[in-house]
Design a protein around this motif. Structure first.
Motif, PDB file in Angstrom:
ATOM      1  N   ASP A  77      -2.920  46.477 117.357  1.00  0.00           N
ATOM      2  CA  ASP A  77      -4.151  45.971 116.230  1.00  0.00           C
ATOM      3  C   ASP A  77      -4.621  44.569 116.599  1.00  0.00           C
ATOM      4  N   VAL A  78      -4.009  43.963 117.207  1.00  0.00           N
ATOM      5  CA  VAL A  78      -4.497  42.486 117.632  1.00  0.00           C
ATOM      6  C   VAL A  78      -5.470  42.576 118.595  1.00  0.00           C
ATOM      7  N   GLU A  79      -5.214  43.402 119.605  1.00  0.00           N
ATOM      8  CA  GLU A  79      -6.088  43.643 120.517  1.00  0.00           C
ATOM      9  C   GLU A  79      -7.489  44.279 119.933  1.00  0.00           C
ATOM     10  N   GLY A  81      -8.627  44.095 116.925  1.00  0.00           N
ATOM     11  CA  GLY A  81      -9.434  43.066 116.075  1.00  0.00           C
ATOM     12  C   GLY A  81      -9.951  42.076 116.708  1.00  0.00           C
ATOM     13  N   CYS A  82      -9.263  41.626 117.908  1.00  0.00           N
ATOM     14  CA  CYS A  82     -10.075  40.517 118.481  1.00  0.00           C
ATOM     15  C   CYS A  82     -11.109  40.888 119.541  1.00  0.00           C
ATOM     16  N   LEU A  83     -10.845  42.211 120.036  1.00  0.00           N
ATOM     17  CA  LEU A  83     -12.081  42.730 120.917  1.00  0.00           C
ATOM     18  C   LEU A  83     -13.341  42.762 120.209  1.00  0.00           C
ATOM     19  N   GLY A  84     -13.471  42.988 118.823  1.00  0.00           N
ATOM     20  CA  GLY A  84     -14.712  42.900 118.253  1.00  0.00           C
ATOM     21  C   GLY A  84     -15.274  41.463 118.119  1.00  0.00           C
ATOM     22  N   VAL A  85     -14.455  40.468 117.938  1.00  0.00           N
ATOM     23  CA  VAL A  85     -14.773  39.082 118.020  1.00  0.00           C
ATOM     24  C   VAL A  85     -15.602  38.893 119.148  1.00  0.00           C
ATOM     25  N   ALA A  86     -14.658  39.328 120.377  1.00  0.00           N
ATOM     26  CA  ALA A  86     -15.042  38.958 121.595  1.00  0.00           C
ATOM     27  C   ALA A  86     -16.511  39.650 122.159  1.00  0.00           C
ATOM     28  N   LEU A  87     -16.556  40.917 121.719  1.00  0.00           N
ATOM     29  CA  LEU A  87     -17.730  41.467 122.078  1.00  0.00           C
ATOM     30  C   LEU A  87     -19.115  40.780 121.233  1.00  0.00           C
ATOM     31  N   ARG A  88     -18.569  40.208 120.013  1.00  0.00           N
ATOM     32  CA  ARG A  88     -19.635  39.960 119.085  1.00  0.00           C
ATOM     33  C   ARG A  88     -20.217  38.771 120.017  1.00  0.00           C
ATOM     34  N   ARG A 124      -3.909  36.368 108.396  1.00  0.00           N
ATOM     35  CA  ARG A 124      -4.495  37.560 109.330  1.00  0.00           C
ATOM     36  C   ARG A 124      -3.578  38.717 109.225  1.00  0.00           C
ATOM     37  N   MET A 125      -2.294  38.699 108.843  1.00  0.00           N
ATOM     38  CA  MET A 125      -1.617  39.988 108.766  1.00  0.00           C
ATOM     39  C   MET A 125      -2.152  41.007 108.253  1.00  0.00           C
ATOM     40  N   PRO A 126      -2.779  40.958 106.782  1.00  0.00           N
ATOM     41  CA  PRO A 126      -3.100  42.031 106.142  1.00  0.00           C
ATOM     42  C   PRO A 126      -4.627  42.532 106.853  1.00  0.00           C
ATOM     43  N   LEU A 127      -5.350  41.474 107.498  1.00  0.00           N
ATOM     44  CA  LEU A 127      -6.494  41.867 108.020  1.00  0.00           C
ATOM     45  C   LEU A 127      -6.435  42.755 109.372  1.00  0.00           C
ATOM     46  N   PHE A 128      -5.463  42.548 110.158  1.00  0.00           N
ATOM     47  CA  PHE A 128      -5.346  43.141 111.426  1.00  0.00           C
ATOM     48  C   PHE A 128      -4.481  44.492 111.199  1.00  0.00           C
ATOM     49  N   GLU A 129      -3.874  44.662 110.112  1.00  0.00           N
ATOM     50  CA  GLU A 129      -2.891  45.871 109.793  1.00  0.00           C
ATOM     51  C   GLU A 129      -3.569  47.054 110.226  1.00  0.00           C
ATOM     52  N   GLY A 130      -3.377  48.079 110.934  1.00  0.00           N
ATOM     53  CA  GLY A 130      -3.731  49.393 111.123  1.00  0.00           C
ATOM     54  C   GLY A 130      -5.152  49.350 111.964  1.00  0.00           C
ATOM     55  N   LEU A 131      -5.540  48.245 112.455  1.00  0.00           N
ATOM     56  CA  LEU A 131      -6.535  48.411 113.371  1.00  0.00           C
ATOM     57  C   LEU A 131      -6.752  49.182 114.497  1.00  0.00           C
ATOM     58  N   ARG A 132      -5.611  49.434 115.154  1.00  0.00           N
ATOM     59  CA  ARG A 132      -5.493  50.237 116.228  1.00  0.00           C
ATOM     60  C   ARG A 132      -6.016  51.720 115.904  1.00  0.00           C
ATOM     61  N   VAL A 134      -8.925  53.206 115.349  1.00  0.00           N
ATOM     62  CA  VAL A 134     -10.256  52.967 115.103  1.00  0.00           C
ATOM     63  C   VAL A 134     -11.110  53.693 114.482  1.00  0.00           C
ATOM     64  N   THR A 135     -11.061  55.210 114.374  1.00  0.00           N
ATOM     65  CA  THR A 135     -11.893  56.033 113.550  1.00  0.00           C
ATOM     66  C   THR A 135     -11.539  55.658 112.327  1.00  0.00           C
ATOM     67  N   HIS A 136     -10.471  55.250 111.715  1.00  0.00           N
ATOM     68  CA  HIS A 136     -10.105  55.069 110.217  1.00  0.00           C
ATOM     69  C   HIS A 136     -10.500  53.646 109.699  1.00  0.00           C
ATOM     70  N   HIS A 137     -10.512  52.680 110.592  1.00  0.00           N
ATOM     71  CA  HIS A 137     -10.497  51.366 110.247  1.00  0.00           C
ATOM     72  C   HIS A 137     -11.819  50.728 110.806  1.00  0.00           C
ATOM     73  N   TYR A 138     -12.726  51.328 111.107  1.00  0.00           N
ATOM     74  CA  TYR A 138     -13.748  50.441 111.901  1.00  0.00           C
ATOM     75  C   TYR A 138     -14.484  49.346 110.922  1.00  0.00           C
ATOM     76  N   THR A 139     -14.554  50.020 109.709  1.00  0.00           N
ATOM     77  CA  THR A 139     -15.075  48.744 108.676  1.00  0.00           C
ATOM     78  C   THR A 139     -14.101  47.517 108.552  1.00  0.00           C
ATOM     79  N   GLU A 140     -12.863  47.630 108.578  1.00  0.00           N
ATOM     80  CA  GLU A 140     -12.112  46.445 108.529  1.00  0.00           C
ATOM     81  C   GLU A 140     -12.026  45.882 109.927  1.00  0.00           C
ATOM     82  N   ALA A 141     -12.492  46.652 110.882  1.00  0.00           N
ATOM     83  CA  ALA A 141     -12.344  45.771 112.241  1.00  0.00           C
ATOM     84  C   ALA A 141     -13.676  44.977 112.242  1.00  0.00           C
ATOM     85  N   ARG A 142     -14.831  45.398 111.437  1.00  0.00           N
ATOM     86  CA  ARG A 142     -15.807  44.685 111.409  1.00  0.00           C
ATOM     87  C   ARG A 142     -15.853  43.412 110.651  1.00  0.00           C
TER      88      ARG A 142
END
Length: 174
Positions: A77-79, A81-88, A124-132, A134-142
């Motif tokens: 989940d952490v990876e 979530g932070c990948l989106g920040v890094a790619l941005r 951060r805990m609720p923001l990152f929860e379940g981000l792994r 990808v197909t179900h949590h794209y909006t949350e990762a954004r």
């Protein structure tokens, strides 16, 4: 074709040299229906496009041993979530991701800190929860990727490190 020096060559053989083709084709132009004219489009759910973005996954995996997670947090989940920040951040500079993009992403969210601020962990805990997933949590990762302000993304790793943890709210635009 090259041949070893000991291969017998007739002295009457003419050596070959490069010759230009008789016809030089026209320059390529983006005129197909699917070609993008100008820069990549921007908008909701389009993310941050850039070259060689898959390389960020390799960089993130190399940094796994440096990440400090709290009980209940998942490494994938952490990876994610932070990948989106890094790619941005990488796309802002029109380049492929580098390790500094990931260190800034992990630092602003407190994942490189043994004892991050309790309020940051609670946020951060609720923001990152379940981000792994990808197909179900794209909006949350954004949401995680878009939380970090442009001023933070334009900062150097040293500037972010100097401001964290005292100014973590400003780094995250909170």
């Amino acid at each position: 074709m090259a041949a070893p020096k000991f291969t017998p060559v007739a002295p009457t053989d003419a050596p070959r040299a490069y010759g230009s083709p008789e016809h030089v084709p026209e320059s390529w132009m983006p005129d197909r229906p699917g070609d993008i004219v100008g820069f990549q489009p921007h908008g909701d759910r389009l993310g941050a496009q850039g070259p060689d973005q898959g390389y960020a996954i390799k960089l993130a995996r190399a940094l796994r041993t440096e990440l400090r997670l709290q009980p209940g947090e998942d490494l994938d989940d952490v990876e994610r979530g932070c990948l989106g920040v890094a790619l941005r951040r990488a796309s802002m500079f029109s380049r492929a991701p580098v390790v500094h993009d990931l260190t800034i992403a992990f630092r602003v969210w407190g994942f490189l800190d043994e004892n991050p601020p309790a309020e940051l962990v609670a946020m951060r805990m609720p923001l990152f929860e379940g981000l792994r997933h990808v197909t179900h949590h794209y909006t949350e990762a954004r949401v995680v990727a878009d939380q970090v302000p442009v001023e933070t993304l334009r900062s150097t790793p040293g500037e972010v490190e100097a401001r964290y943890p005292d100014e973590w709210r400003a780094l995250l635009g909170a």
